[in-house]
Design a protein around this motif. Structure first.
Motif, PDB file in Angstrom:
ATOM      1  N   GLY A  47       0.783  -1.236   0.000  1.00 24.24           N
ATOM      2  CA  GLY A  47       0.000   0.000   0.000  1.00 24.24           C
ATOM      3  C   GLY A  47       0.809   1.276   0.000  1.00 24.24           C
ATOM      4  N   ASN A  48       2.118   1.208   0.211  1.00 23.54           N
ATOM      5  CA  ASN A  48       2.956   2.411   0.173  1.00 23.54           C
ATOM      6  C   ASN A  48       4.130   2.246  -0.787  1.00 23.54           C
ATOM      7  OD1 ASN A  48       4.373   0.528   1.647  1.00 23.54           O
ATOM      8  ND2 ASN A  48       5.109   1.994   3.183  1.00 23.54           N
ATOM      9  N   ALA A  49       3.977   1.410  -1.790  1.00 20.74           N
ATOM     10  CA  ALA A  49       5.089   1.110  -2.695  1.00 20.74           C
ATOM     11  C   ALA A  49       5.554   2.337  -3.478  1.00 20.74           C
ATOM     12  CB  ALA A  49       4.675  -0.010  -3.665  1.00 20.74           C
ATOM     13  N   ILE A  50       4.622   3.163  -3.940  1.00 19.67           N
ATOM     14  CA  ILE A  50       4.976   4.333  -4.754  1.00 19.67           C
ATOM     15  C   ILE A  50       5.113   5.587  -3.898  1.00 19.67           C
ATOM     16  CG2 ILE A  50       4.305   5.769  -6.708  1.00 19.67           C
ATOM     17  CD1 ILE A  50       5.004   2.924  -7.466  1.00 19.67           C
ATOM     18  N   ASN A  51       4.062   5.918  -3.146  1.00 17.00           N
ATOM     19  CA  ASN A  51       4.125   7.156  -2.367  1.00 17.00           C
ATOM     20  C   ASN A  51       5.128   7.067  -1.215  1.00 17.00           C
ATOM     21  OD1 ASN A  51       2.666   5.446  -0.707  1.00 17.00           O
ATOM     22  ND2 ASN A  51       0.715   6.481  -1.084  1.00 17.00           N
ATOM     23  N   GLY A  52       5.429   5.855  -0.751  1.00 17.30           N
ATOM     24  CA  GLY A  52       6.457   5.716   0.274  1.00 17.30           C
ATOM     25  C   GLY A  52       7.824   6.129  -0.243  1.00 17.30           C
ATOM     26  N   ASP A  53       8.152   5.719  -1.471  1.00 20.50           N
ATOM     27  CA  ASP A  53       9.421   6.144  -2.082  1.00 20.50           C
ATOM     28  C   ASP A  53       9.411   7.629  -2.397  1.00 20.50           C
ATOM     29  OD1 ASP A  53      10.282   3.583  -1.902  1.00 20.50           O
ATOM     30  OD2 ASP A  53      10.358   3.178  -4.052  1.00 20.50           O
TER      31      ASP A  53
ATOM     32  N   MET B 231       6.547   0.517 -12.169  1.00 19.31           N
ATOM     33  CA  MET B 231       5.283  -0.048 -11.708  1.00 19.31           C
ATOM     34  C   MET B 231       5.342  -1.569 -11.633  1.00 19.31           C
ATOM     35  SD  MET B 231       3.218   2.440 -11.007  1.00 19.31           S
ATOM     36  CE  MET B 231       1.738   1.459 -10.872  1.00 19.31           C
ATOM     37  N   LEU B 232       5.840  -2.189 -12.682  1.00 20.91           N
ATOM     38  CA  LEU B 232       5.893  -3.651 -12.698  1.00 20.91           C
ATOM     39  C   LEU B 232       6.929  -4.186 -11.715  1.00 20.91           C
ATOM     40  CD1 LEU B 232       5.521  -4.378 -16.532  1.00 20.91           C
ATOM     41  CD2 LEU B 232       3.790  -4.556 -14.737  1.00 20.91           C
ATOM     42  N   GLY B 233       8.024  -3.445 -11.518  1.00 22.76           N
ATOM     43  CA  GLY B 233       9.010  -3.857 -10.528  1.00 22.76           C
ATOM     44  C   GLY B 233       8.439  -3.819  -9.121  1.00 22.76           C
ATOM     45  N   LYS B 234       7.679  -2.758  -8.819  1.00 19.22           N
ATOM     46  CA  LYS B 234       7.027  -2.669  -7.506  1.00 19.22           C
ATOM     47  C   LYS B 234       6.010  -3.791  -7.332  1.00 19.22           C
ATOM     48  CE  LYS B 234       8.861   1.306  -6.124  1.00 19.22           C
ATOM     49  NZ  LYS B 234       9.679   1.461  -4.890  1.00 19.22           N
ATOM     50  N   LEU B 235       5.245  -4.059  -8.385  1.00 23.37           N
ATOM     51  CA  LEU B 235       4.245  -5.131  -8.314  1.00 23.37           C
ATOM     52  C   LEU B 235       4.917  -6.482  -8.136  1.00 23.37           C
ATOM     53  CD1 LEU B 235       1.351  -6.159  -8.544  1.00 23.37           C
ATOM     54  CD2 LEU B 235       1.647  -6.189 -11.040  1.00 23.37           C
ATOM     55  N   LEU B 236       5.997  -6.720  -8.861  1.00 19.02           N
ATOM     56  CA  LEU B 236       6.705  -7.994  -8.744  1.00 19.02           C
ATOM     57  C   LEU B 236       7.253  -8.194  -7.336  1.00 19.02           C
ATOM     58  CD1 LEU B 236       7.789 -10.537 -10.118  1.00 19.02           C
ATOM     59  CD2 LEU B 236       9.800  -9.219 -10.831  1.00 19.02           C
ATOM     60  N   ALA B 237       7.763  -7.128  -6.727  1.00 14.71           N
ATOM     61  CA  ALA B 237       8.278  -7.236  -5.366  1.00 14.71           C
ATOM     62  C   ALA B 237       7.153  -7.529  -4.378  1.00 14.71           C
ATOM     63  CB  ALA B 237       8.994  -5.939  -4.980  1.00 14.71           C
TER      64      ALA B 237
ATOM     65  N   VAL C 113      -0.453  -1.467  -4.839  1.00 12.25           N
ATOM     66  CA  VAL C 113       0.471  -0.646  -5.626  1.00 12.25           C
ATOM     67  C   VAL C 113      -0.299   0.442  -6.364  1.00 12.25           C
ATOM     68  CG1 VAL C 113       2.112  -0.674  -7.537  1.00 12.25           C
ATOM     69  CG2 VAL C 113       2.144  -2.514  -5.854  1.00 12.25           C
ATOM     70  N   GLY C 114      -1.477   0.104  -6.902  1.00 10.25           N
ATOM     71  CA  GLY C 114      -2.266   1.096  -7.614  1.00 10.25           C
ATOM     72  C   GLY C 114      -2.696   2.245  -6.718  1.00 10.25           C
ATOM     73  N   LEU C 115      -3.206   1.932  -5.540  1.00  5.26           N
ATOM     74  CA  LEU C 115      -3.642   2.986  -4.626  1.00  5.26           C
ATOM     75  C   LEU C 115      -2.465   3.792  -4.092  1.00  5.26           C
ATOM     76  CD1 LEU C 115      -6.433   1.058  -2.696  1.00  5.26           C
ATOM     77  CD2 LEU C 115      -6.743   3.049  -4.189  1.00  5.26           C
ATOM     78  N   SER C 116      -1.295   3.167  -3.977  1.00  9.49           N
ATOM     79  CA  SER C 116      -0.115   3.915  -3.518  1.00  9.49           C
ATOM     80  C   SER C 116       0.331   4.942  -4.551  1.00  9.49           C
ATOM     81  CB  SER C 116       1.031   2.949  -3.216  1.00  9.49           C
ATOM     82  OG  SER C 116       1.577   2.410  -4.407  1.00  9.49           O
ATOM     83  N   GLY C 117      -0.013   4.703  -5.815  1.00 10.94           N
ATOM     84  CA  GLY C 117       0.308   5.692  -6.841  1.00 10.94           C
ATOM     85  C   GLY C 117      -0.763   6.743  -7.021  1.00 10.94           C
ATOM     86  N   LEU C 118      -1.991   6.426  -6.625  1.00 11.02           N
ATOM     87  CA  LEU C 118      -3.101   7.371  -6.783  1.00 11.02           C
ATOM     88  C   LEU C 118      -3.252   8.298  -5.585  1.00 11.02           C
ATOM     89  CD1 LEU C 118      -5.824   4.993  -8.289  1.00 11.02           C
ATOM     90  CD2 LEU C 118      -4.629   6.849  -9.471  1.00 11.02           C
ATOM     91  N   ILE C 119      -2.861   7.841  -4.394  1.00 11.50           N
ATOM     92  CA  ILE C 119      -3.026   8.610  -3.167  1.00 11.50           C
ATOM     93  C   ILE C 119      -1.661   9.105  -2.710  1.00 11.50           C
ATOM     94  CG2 ILE C 119      -3.848   8.535  -0.781  1.00 11.50           C
ATOM     95  CD1 ILE C 119      -5.795   6.367  -1.619  1.00 11.50           C
TER      96      ILE C 119
ATOM     97  N   THR D  82      -6.441   0.670   0.769  1.00 12.67           N
ATOM     98  CA  THR D  82      -6.283  -0.713   0.322  1.00 12.67           C
ATOM     99  C   THR D  82      -7.041  -1.670   1.233  1.00 12.67           C
ATOM    100  OG1 THR D  82      -4.073  -0.149  -0.515  1.00 12.67           O
ATOM    101  CG2 THR D  82      -4.611  -2.486  -0.334  1.00 12.67           C
ATOM    102  N   TYR D  83      -6.944  -1.439   2.526  1.00  9.74           N
ATOM    103  CA  TYR D  83      -7.700  -2.276   3.470  1.00  9.74           C
ATOM    104  C   TYR D  83      -9.202  -2.117   3.259  1.00  9.74           C
ATOM    105  CZ  TYR D  83      -3.917  -4.031   6.398  1.00  9.74           C
ATOM    106  OH  TYR D  83      -2.819  -4.717   6.868  1.00  9.74           O
ATOM    107  N   LEU D  84      -9.646  -0.906   2.936  1.00  9.91           N
ATOM    108  CA  LEU D  84     -11.066  -0.689   2.707  1.00  9.91           C
ATOM    109  C   LEU D  84     -11.549  -1.436   1.465  1.00  9.91           C
ATOM    110  CD1 LEU D  84     -11.502   3.110   3.559  1.00  9.91           C
ATOM    111  CD2 LEU D  84     -12.314   1.137   4.865  1.00  9.91           C
ATOM    112  N   VAL D  85     -10.744  -1.432   0.412  1.00  7.76           N
ATOM    113  CA  VAL D  85     -11.120  -2.159  -0.805  1.00  7.76           C
ATOM    114  C   VAL D  85     -11.174  -3.661  -0.534  1.00  7.76           C
ATOM    115  CG1 VAL D  85     -10.425  -2.728  -3.164  1.00  7.76           C
ATOM    116  CG2 VAL D  85     -10.210  -0.384  -2.340  1.00  7.76           C
ATOM    117  N   VAL D  86     -10.167  -4.172   0.184  1.00  7.62           N
ATOM    118  CA  VAL D  86     -10.161  -5.594   0.524  1.00  7.62           C
ATOM    119  C   VAL D  86     -11.343  -5.928   1.430  1.00  7.62           C
ATOM    120  CG1 VAL D  86      -8.867  -7.392   1.721  1.00  7.62           C
ATOM    121  CG2 VAL D  86      -7.673  -5.825   0.191  1.00  7.62           C
TER     122      VAL D  86
END
Length: 339
Positions: A76-82, A102-108, A157-163, A173-177
């Motif tokens: 949940g913080n893959a993009i905005n955390g960096d 994006m794909l590297g973050k998703l793969l990790a 990963v998607g929400l970390s890039g949008l928020i 992310t927890y809310l969606v799940v």
């Protein structure tokens, strides 16, 4: 995009996590929980002829529960955390494209979730030793667990890039799940209770001695909830997808594991309710009820629909984050750190 750059970004992401002591503590807690669940499951099904089917289904559902609980925190913080740590901009000015990042973050994130799956494999194999578990059940359940891991990771990963804020993206992310796991059950229950149909029930009159009066009927009306009109809400539930996709072992027409019981409960809601009528004056007495296996033959599998819905949601969030992370950026949210 380049496969080598994707692997490099994924390796950098995994290296940061492997340096954390908390990661190994989390894996240790996971092993301890699996040991306890496996031991208790064998005790619960010790009186069954084939205890392995029940043990296996409980372990798989428990692993899925941990996947949906842990993956949002890890992705949940893959993009905005960096971005907050000022490590995203240096990567964006290299030869790595937005797709590589994006794909590297998703793969990790997926690799992190797969670590839990690998740890769970020996416990699943122990369930197979108890009998009642076919190789098809084993591999199908693992494939569904892998698919759910990918879906939840893509959502995170998607929400970390949008928020912009990591805390909010993890919570989202927890809310969606939660909407998929709990919200689908609530929508099913409320929708079925709100949609009602009036039925007319006929019964024979009874005399004072308890014998039916065969020349007289008693009628009364009642409202029946129509869960058959809203059962599709359950299709997107990850646990329903897992249960519906996994082959079910039957003994005398009855399911022997948790998967089969959940599958039967979901499939039976597809059947339109009809007024029950038993005429004690008819010859032959009451009719024999069909077994769960016979009842499920007339229903439709729903796992591929549910998995498709999840993929559409995850793909939409991932595509939105891809667009938001692309450089040069035309507009960024207020307060977003660039470098």
């Amino acid at each position: 995009m380049s496969g080598s750059r994707i692997l490099t970004i994924a390796r950098l992401e995994l290296t940061q996590r492997l340096r954390s002591v908390g990661w190994y503590v989390l894996l240790g807690i996971f092993v301890v929980l699996l040991l306890g669940i496996t031991a208790l499951s064998f005790l619960i099904f010790s009186n069954n002829e084939l205890p392995g089917a029940g043990v296996f289904s409980i372990i798989v559902n428990f692993v899925l529960l941990l996947v949906v609980l842990v993956s949002p925190t890890l992705s949940g913080n893959a993009i905005n955390g960096d971005r907050d740590a000022a490590t995203l901009a240096p990567i964006q000015v290299t030869a790595a494209t937005t797709g590589d990042i994006m794909l590297g973050k998703l793969l990790a994130a997926v690799a992190t979730g797969c670590a839990f799956l690998l740890i769970a494999v020996p416990f699943l194999a122990a369930g197979m030793l108890g009998g009642g578990v076919t190789p098809g059940m084993f591999f199908v359940s693992l494939l569904v667990l892998l698919a759910e891991t990918i879906v939840v990771a893509a959502m995170g990963v998607g929400l970390s890039g949008l928020i912009a804020r990591p805390l909010f993206s993890i919570a989202a992310t927890y809310l969606v799940v939660a909407a998929l796991v709990i919200g689908t059950l609530i929508a099913f229950g409320l929708g079925g209770a709100a949609l009602r149909t009036e039925f007319t029930q006929q019964e024979r009159m009874w005399d004072e001695s308890g014998e039916p009066i065969c020349d007289e009927w008693q009628e009364y009306t009642y409202e029946q909830p129509r869960f058959d009109l809203v059962w599709g809400f359950l299709a997107a539930n990850p646990f329903v997808v897992l249960a519906d996709a996994t082959p079910t072992p039957f003994v005398d027409g009855y399911p022997q594991d948790l998967f089969g019981q959940v599958k039967y409960g979901v499939r039976i809601t597809q059947v339109r309710p009809e007024p029950q009528r038993w005429d004690p004056c008819e010859a032959g007495g009451p009719q024999t009820s069909p077994t769960p296996e016979e009842q499920m033959r007339g229903t439709a599998p729903s796992w591929f629909v549910g998995l498709g819905i999840q993929l559409v949601i995850a793909g939409g969030l991932f595509a939105g984050a891809w667009s938001r992370t692309r450089t040069p950026a035309r507009r960024l949210p207020p307060g977003t750190r660039i470098a």
